[in-house]
Design an enzyme around this catalytic site. Sequence first.
Site, PDB file in Angstrom:
ATOM      1  N   HIS A  37      45.418 -56.606  10.486  1.00  0.00           N
ATOM      2  CA  HIS A  37      45.585 -56.473  11.814  1.00  0.00           C
ATOM      3  C   HIS A  37      44.944 -55.817  12.894  1.00  0.00           C
ATOM      4  O   HIS A  37      44.420 -54.525  10.911  1.00  0.00           O
ATOM      5  CB  HIS A  37      46.517 -56.698  13.116  1.00  0.00           C
ATOM      6  CG  HIS A  37      46.957 -56.482  12.912  1.00  0.00           C
ATOM      7  ND1 HIS A  37      48.527 -55.511  11.769  1.00  0.00           N
ATOM      8  CD2 HIS A  37      47.813 -55.198  13.967  1.00  0.00           C
ATOM      9  CE1 HIS A  37      49.538 -54.943  12.482  1.00  0.00           C
ATOM     10  NE2 HIS A  37      49.215 -54.224  13.094  1.00  0.00           N
ATOM     11  N   HIS A  42      45.244 -52.625  14.040  1.00  0.00           N
ATOM     12  CA  HIS A  42      45.937 -51.440  14.903  1.00  0.00           C
ATOM     13  C   HIS A  42      45.846 -50.094  12.764  1.00  0.00           C
ATOM     14  O   HIS A  42      46.261 -49.948  12.196  1.00  0.00           O
ATOM     15  CB  HIS A  42      47.508 -52.316  14.620  1.00  0.00           C
ATOM     16  CG  HIS A  42      48.145 -52.224  16.016  1.00  0.00           C
ATOM     17  ND1 HIS A  42      48.940 -53.185  16.388  1.00  0.00           N
ATOM     18  CD2 HIS A  42      46.776 -52.746  16.825  1.00  0.00           C
ATOM     19  CE1 HIS A  42      48.811 -53.521  17.569  1.00  0.00           C
ATOM     20  NE2 HIS A  42      46.916 -52.981  18.115  1.00  0.00           N
ATOM     21  N   ASP A  66      47.997 -48.103  12.075  1.00  0.00           N
ATOM     22  CA  ASP A  66      49.271 -47.898  11.116  1.00  0.00           C
ATOM     23  C   ASP A  66      48.518 -48.908   9.590  1.00  0.00           C
ATOM     24  O   ASP A  66      49.546 -49.058   8.840  1.00  0.00           O
ATOM     25  CB  ASP A  66      50.211 -47.366  11.783  1.00  0.00           C
ATOM     26  CG  ASP A  66      50.938 -48.805  12.641  1.00  0.00           C
ATOM     27  OD1 ASP A  66      49.680 -49.658  13.246  1.00  0.00           O
ATOM     28  OD2 ASP A  66      51.572 -49.485  12.657  1.00  0.00           O
ATOM     29  N   HIS A  67      47.841 -49.642   9.535  1.00  0.00           N
ATOM     30  CA  HIS A  67      47.470 -50.711   9.091  1.00  0.00           C
ATOM     31  C   HIS A  67      46.047 -50.480   8.237  1.00  0.00           C
ATOM     32  O   HIS A  67      45.567 -51.505   7.339  1.00  0.00           O
ATOM     33  CB  HIS A  67      48.348 -52.329   9.495  1.00  0.00           C
ATOM     34  CG  HIS A  67      48.742 -52.334  10.275  1.00  0.00           C
ATOM     35  ND1 HIS A  67      49.627 -53.468   9.674  1.00  0.00           N
ATOM     36  CD2 HIS A  67      49.864 -51.921  11.237  1.00  0.00           C
ATOM     37  CE1 HIS A  67      51.114 -53.481  10.190  1.00  0.00           C
ATOM     38  NE2 HIS A  67      51.473 -52.452  11.102  1.00  0.00           N
ATOM     39  N   HIS A  93      50.872 -60.730  18.753  1.00  0.00           N
ATOM     40  CA  HIS A  93      50.839 -58.914  18.752  1.00  0.00           C
ATOM     41  C   HIS A  93      49.655 -58.770  19.058  1.00  0.00           C
ATOM     42  O   HIS A  93      49.712 -57.784  19.690  1.00  0.00           O
ATOM     43  CB  HIS A  93      51.882 -59.090  17.561  1.00  0.00           C
ATOM     44  CG  HIS A  93      51.730 -57.625  17.135  1.00  0.00           C
ATOM     45  ND1 HIS A  93      52.749 -56.126  17.733  1.00  0.00           N
ATOM     46  CD2 HIS A  93      51.045 -56.803  15.723  1.00  0.00           C
ATOM     47  CE1 HIS A  93      52.068 -54.846  17.457  1.00  0.00           C
ATOM     48  NE2 HIS A  93      51.134 -55.276  16.614  1.00  0.00           N
ATOM     49  N   ASP A 120      52.642 -57.513  10.919  1.00  0.00           N
ATOM     50  CA  ASP A 120      53.409 -56.940  12.585  1.00  0.00           C
ATOM     51  C   ASP A 120      54.201 -58.532  13.008  1.00  0.00           C
ATOM     52  O   ASP A 120      54.566 -58.272  14.750  1.00  0.00           O
ATOM     53  CB  ASP A 120      53.069 -56.719  13.429  1.00  0.00           C
ATOM     54  CG  ASP A 120      53.461 -54.447  12.921  1.00  0.00           C
ATOM     55  OD1 ASP A 120      53.741 -54.509  11.808  1.00  0.00           O
ATOM     56  OD2 ASP A 120      52.427 -54.083  13.417  1.00  0.00           O
ATOM     57  N   HIS A 149      57.076 -52.849   8.860  1.00  0.00           N
ATOM     58  CA  HIS A 149      58.239 -51.458   9.138  1.00  0.00           C
ATOM     59  C   HIS A 149      59.463 -52.249   8.671  1.00  0.00           C
ATOM     60  O   HIS A 149      60.029 -52.854   9.181  1.00  0.00           O
ATOM     61  CB  HIS A 149      57.881 -51.844  10.647  1.00  0.00           C
ATOM     62  CG  HIS A 149      56.681 -51.121  11.576  1.00  0.00           C
ATOM     63  ND1 HIS A 149      55.983 -49.564  11.369  1.00  0.00           N
ATOM     64  CD2 HIS A 149      55.427 -51.843  11.586  1.00  0.00           C
ATOM     65  CE1 HIS A 149      54.802 -49.996  11.746  1.00  0.00           C
ATOM     66  NE2 HIS A 149      53.849 -51.184  11.995  1.00  0.00           N
TER      67      HIS A 149
END
Length: 257
Positions: free
Chosen positions: A54, A56, A58-59, A113, A137, A175
């Site tokens: 996805h 975001h 942090d990905h 998410h 996530d 995570h």
Amino acid sequence: MEIIRLPALSDNYIFLLYDSQTNNAAVIDPADHQPVLHKLEQLQADLVAIFNTHHHHDHIGANQKLIQKFPHLKVYGGTEDKGRIPGQQVFLQEGDRVEFAERSAQVFFVPGHTRAHIAYYFPPITPDETGELFCGDTIFAGGCGRLFEGTPAQMVDSLCKLRNLPDNTRVWCAHEYTLNNLRFALTIDSQNPELQKRFARVTAMRQRQEATIPSLLGLEKQTNPFLRWDSSSLQLIAKTTDPIKTFATIRGMKDKF
């Protein structure tokens, strides 16, 4: 296909897939380019693919720098994420397949998410081996992602798809949230003996600074409250037998935990 877990940022995991036969590598959800480049240099490997779950940051944070270093690589992501994943070239939908190291992964569309989230599942080669689920996530060890863009109904449908995979599937979530997730789970499922045992084990692992990822899907089905919306004890907490309402109540409680 070797799977190498790389810690990144404060609590992220990046997963490097390595094929020793070809010396090729692929990376899943690269949050930071430095640990990826360091490992690739150690392996003397060529990066041929980025598999994003996805959009975001942090990905996908390392996409651009990895593309600069390996301009021939392909960037994969969900069709619904078009325009949100840097460098994306391949647009995946439910039921598509991706190939790496002579393994074929099935793509699941798992919104909740985010509205565009996907997951990658490599089935086991033999019945004795584990399958490999890279779920971003969507599922966490002991938990699930917050609903930023999706609805409880979408998330239950998405989790149901993943819950239907074999128990011996390894869950590579992105995570290290496990201990906090299990602390919450115990507040609503305290009489669950498997959860009690898991909490003690994970507490000891984190005291030793050991990673709790990957998890096993069979264990998640027994101890993760977000996969247990049909459990009578959790329905009692939620005061409903409706799966979506049960899930939504528990997710709302976790949001405030």
